[in-house]
Design an enzyme around this catalytic site. Sequence first.
Site, PDB file in Angstrom:
ATOM      1  N   ASN A 169       0.543  -1.452  -0.374  1.00  0.00           N
ATOM      2  CA  ASN A 169       0.569   0.742   0.082  1.00  0.00           C
ATOM      3  C   ASN A 169       0.870   1.479  -0.030  1.00  0.00           C
ATOM      4  OD1 ASN A 169       0.927  -0.716   2.870  1.00  0.00           O
ATOM      5  ND2 ASN A 169      -1.019   0.335   3.668  1.00  0.00           N
ATOM      6  N   GLU A 265       6.532  -3.093  11.370  1.00  0.00           N
ATOM      7  CA  GLU A 265       5.029  -2.601  11.289  1.00  0.00           C
ATOM      8  C   GLU A 265       3.995  -3.797  11.072  1.00  0.00           C
ATOM      9  OE1 GLU A 265       6.917   2.024  10.059  1.00  0.00           O
ATOM     10  OE2 GLU A 265       5.722   1.080   8.984  1.00  0.00           O
ATOM     11  N   CYS A 299      -3.016   0.439   7.142  1.00  0.00           N
ATOM     12  CA  CYS A 299      -2.448  -0.061   8.037  1.00  0.00           C
ATOM     13  C   CYS A 299      -3.517   0.726   9.624  1.00  0.00           C
ATOM     14  CB  CYS A 299      -1.622  -0.612   8.911  1.00  0.00           C
ATOM     15  SG  CYS A 299      -0.485   1.018   8.855  1.00  0.00           S
TER      16      CYS A 299
HETATM   17  P1  NAP Z   1       1.771  -8.889   3.237  1.00  0.00           P
HETATM   18  O1  NAP Z   1       0.940  -9.963   2.408  1.00  0.00           O
HETATM   19  O2  NAP Z   1       1.750  -8.874   4.672  1.00  0.00           O
HETATM   20  O3  NAP Z   1       3.408  -8.476   2.225  1.00  0.00           O
HETATM   21  C1  NAP Z   1       3.888  -7.610   3.132  1.00  0.00           C
HETATM   22  C2  NAP Z   1       5.965  -8.058   2.408  1.00  0.00           C
HETATM   23  O4  NAP Z   1       5.786  -8.695   2.994  1.00  0.00           O
HETATM   24  C3  NAP Z   1       5.161  -7.951   0.670  1.00  0.00           C
HETATM   25  O5  NAP Z   1       6.319  -7.942   0.170  1.00  0.00           O
HETATM   26  C4  NAP Z   1       5.355  -9.553   0.414  1.00  0.00           C
HETATM   27  O6  NAP Z   1       5.906  -9.953  -0.495  1.00  0.00           O
HETATM   28  C5  NAP Z   1       6.416 -10.338   2.031  1.00  0.00           C
HETATM   29  N1  NAP Z   1       6.387 -11.532   2.327  1.00  0.00           N
HETATM   30  C6  NAP Z   1       4.695 -11.878   2.601  1.00  0.00           C
HETATM   31  N2  NAP Z   1       5.152 -13.791   2.811  1.00  0.00           N
HETATM   32  C7  NAP Z   1       6.751 -13.311   3.347  1.00  0.00           C
HETATM   33  C8  NAP Z   1       7.182 -14.709   4.159  1.00  0.00           C
HETATM   34  N3  NAP Z   1       6.759 -15.527   4.499  1.00  0.00           N
HETATM   35  N4  NAP Z   1       8.402 -14.164   4.610  1.00  0.00           N
HETATM   36  C9  NAP Z   1       8.880 -12.469   3.957  1.00  0.00           C
HETATM   37  N5  NAP Z   1       8.504 -12.021   3.063  1.00  0.00           N
HETATM   38  C10 NAP Z   1       7.202 -12.236   3.134  1.00  0.00           C
HETATM   39  O7  NAP Z   1       0.978  -7.122   3.523  1.00  0.00           O
HETATM   40  P2  NAP Z   1       0.256  -6.326   2.575  1.00  0.00           P
HETATM   41  O8  NAP Z   1      -0.390  -6.994   1.724  1.00  0.00           O
HETATM   42  O9  NAP Z   1       1.225  -6.512   1.207  1.00  0.00           O
HETATM   43  O10 NAP Z   1      -0.124  -5.286   2.709  1.00  0.00           O
HETATM   44  C11 NAP Z   1      -1.374  -4.473   3.879  1.00  0.00           C
HETATM   45  C12 NAP Z   1      -0.883  -5.222   5.601  1.00  0.00           C
HETATM   46  O11 NAP Z   1       0.589  -4.633   5.895  1.00  0.00           O
HETATM   47  C13 NAP Z   1      -1.898  -4.905   6.012  1.00  0.00           C
HETATM   48  O12 NAP Z   1      -2.228  -6.379   6.949  1.00  0.00           O
HETATM   49  C14 NAP Z   1      -1.385  -3.846   6.948  1.00  0.00           C
HETATM   50  O13 NAP Z   1      -2.014  -3.409   7.746  1.00  0.00           O
HETATM   51  C15 NAP Z   1       0.081  -3.604   7.027  1.00  0.00           C
HETATM   52  N6  NAP Z   1       0.371  -2.775   7.143  1.00  0.00           N
HETATM   53  C16 NAP Z   1       1.052  -1.833   8.121  1.00  0.00           C
HETATM   54  C17 NAP Z   1       1.600  -0.789   7.782  1.00  0.00           C
HETATM   55  C18 NAP Z   1       1.740  -0.242   9.758  1.00  0.00           C
HETATM   56  O14 NAP Z   1       2.697   0.450   9.527  1.00  0.00           O
HETATM   57  N7  NAP Z   1       1.671  -0.780  10.687  1.00  0.00           N
HETATM   58  C19 NAP Z   1       2.001   0.187   7.460  1.00  0.00           C
HETATM   59  C20 NAP Z   1       1.551  -0.343   5.812  1.00  0.00           C
HETATM   60  C21 NAP Z   1       0.575  -1.996   5.667  1.00  0.00           C
HETATM   61  P3  NAP Z   1       4.873 -10.093  -1.678  1.00  0.00           P
HETATM   62  O15 NAP Z   1       3.786  -9.196  -1.582  1.00  0.00           O
HETATM   63  O16 NAP Z   1       5.762 -10.979  -3.246  1.00  0.00           O
HETATM   64  O17 NAP Z   1       3.586 -11.550  -1.320  1.00  0.00           O
HETATM   65  O1  G3P Z   2      -0.936   1.973   6.165  1.00  0.00           O
HETATM   66  C1  G3P Z   2       0.028   2.709   5.833  1.00  0.00           C
HETATM   67  C2  G3P Z   2       0.536   3.042   6.631  1.00  0.00           C
HETATM   68  O2  G3P Z   2       2.414   3.518   7.170  1.00  0.00           O
HETATM   69  C3  G3P Z   2      -0.413   4.546   7.194  1.00  0.00           C
HETATM   70  O3  G3P Z   2       0.130   5.484   6.398  1.00  0.00           O
HETATM   71  O4  G3P Z   2      -0.012   7.810   6.939  1.00  0.00           O
HETATM   72  O5  G3P Z   2      -1.523   6.478   5.380  1.00  0.00           O
HETATM   73  O6  G3P Z   2      -1.250   6.594   8.192  1.00  0.00           O
HETATM   74  P1  G3P Z   2      -0.533   6.867   6.786  1.00  0.00           P
END
Ligand code: NAP
Ligand code: G3P
Length: 494
Positions: A169, A265, A299
């Site tokens: 995202n 995160e 997130c």
């Molecule tokens: P995701 O499916 O967990 O993937 C995140 C990253 O991890 C991607 O680069 C993914 O690669 C990689 N990945 C997946 N499985 C892995 C493994 N087994 N080992 C190492 N890397 C692996 O998350 P997303 O769908 O990209 O993003 C959405 C999620 O991220 C939501 O849960 C959101 O809340 C969270 N998020 C949190 C924050 C925060 O600041 N707390 C900010 C942004 C997003 P692939 O894409 O190739 O699968």
């Molecule tokens: O999901 C991305 C997280 O880092 C939120 O960023 O700036 O949209 O609150 P923001």
Amino acid sequence: MPDDFFADISDGKTPPTYRFFNGKEWVVSTSGKITAVHSPIDASIVGHLQVVTTAEIDAVMETAKAAQPAWEAIPLNQRVKIMHLAADWTAHFADYLIALLMREIGKTTDEAKGEIMRTVDLTDYFADEAQSLRGETLDSDNFPGFEKGRIALVERVAYGVVVAISPFNYPVNLSASKIVPALLMGNSVVFKPPTQGAISGLHLTKIFQKAGVPAGVLSCVTGGGGEIGDYLVSHPKADLITFTGSSDTGRAIAVAGGMKPLVFECGGNNPAVVFPDADMSLTVREIIKGGFSYAGQRCTAIKYVLGTSGVLESLLQEVLLQMKTLVHMGDPRSPETKLVGPVISEQAALHIEEVIQEAVGDGATIATGGKRTASYIEPTILTNVKPTMKIVGTEVFGPVISFMSVNSMDEAATIINGSHFGLQASVFTKDEGTGIVFARQLNVGTVQINGSPQRGPDHFPFLGVKRSGLGVQGVRYSLEAMSRLKPIVLNKPA
Ligand code: NAP
Ligand code: G3P
């Protein structure tokens, strides 16, 4: 394609097949496997990515390990200059990167522009802040029972090789938020972008290479996280893992990564608590923006609203009314679209649709929305939601807000503290003192009073507790997280 700046990252065909960056050059993987990136807007192919092999990961790790000492040894002011140049190049190619981001992950023009320009500012801010980060000296006789004669020179040093993994995202901003502090503190970086967002990530890598990051110091490997992730994070040459993504993936990485330092995160499932005295027009605007920006794929998105029944009912009516002007689902490239473009894939949209239907089956009511077309989910509000429903217990990464009535604010605090997630919470009340007292009851990373949850401004500390994260980010905190203290104690003869 802007002149030939990015010429060597792909084969230049339409749609392009991109190479991966092994730290020294842009190459095609020996795996012979490629994976397509489809636009969530219309499922058209944006490009193809290499699926790297474990042997290629070994080579990249070896290169990163070998290049790191010389990179840490150059003066910080030279690393700072390179980061400022990377920021300048990002700004120079902003229009091209914005268009790519929109197509690759379905952000609206404003959202994509916001991400790119925020990355420029963040990179510059990191570079400036790094120059003020310093160690300290400590004297032995400050501590009871110790004589003078021992001096600690407490230096701040690099970890070595940092593996940086970012989410779909914010594939530019949340990649730079890892790569930049890691490089500034003298680490090498092996970067794995999200598959949906990797093309943007590869362009960002090229920018750092052209800005002057030396050969071997930064590499970018592509391939599904589920395919190469475990090998990458468990690699013996990886010294720290910095990851942003879902809580489930974070847990898998923590297991595979062993005892390596982790900076995570993870998922959010953020509540908004509305007190009876809240400023309703402000609260309505913040809930709509907080819940539906980037189709709820943040997130920090608001996922459920808590309030006593009378307050919630009038709030709901006002939210439904204001949604008619503040929210419009459509092609993110269209100026008519407001907040809600497609979610990242049709598969993701199907999952969100299933969770909505499951909530209805459990007794929730759809006040508005709920329908899916391809990757598009209508902005949805559910009422009569109960804390035990899956829609509340899990992170629904889409444009869905649940309204849940409570009998008291204490009950609201209990529901929030009972969640597995703890990223942010919003509290709406005209009495800031009440807000602060309530905020202190909440076991979450950050509490926003009279504002929707958000990571920015980016120098604020940003953290999640429980399943929402490990460690703290935000400019200075990220620079500290990408380095460790190394005390050198001089034992001087009495
Ligand atoms: P995701 O499916 O967990 O993937 C995140 C990253 O991890 C991607 O680069 C993914 O690669 C990689 N990945 C997946 N499985 C892995 C493994 N087994 N080992 C190492 N890397 C692996 O998350 P997303 O769908 O990209 O993003 C959405 C999620 O991220 C939501 O849960 C959101 O809340 C969270 N998020 C949190 C924050 C925060 O600041 N707390 C900010 C942004 C997003 P692939 O894409 O190739 O699968
Ligand atoms: O999901 C991305 C997280 O880092 C939120 O960023 O700036 O949209 O609150 P923001």
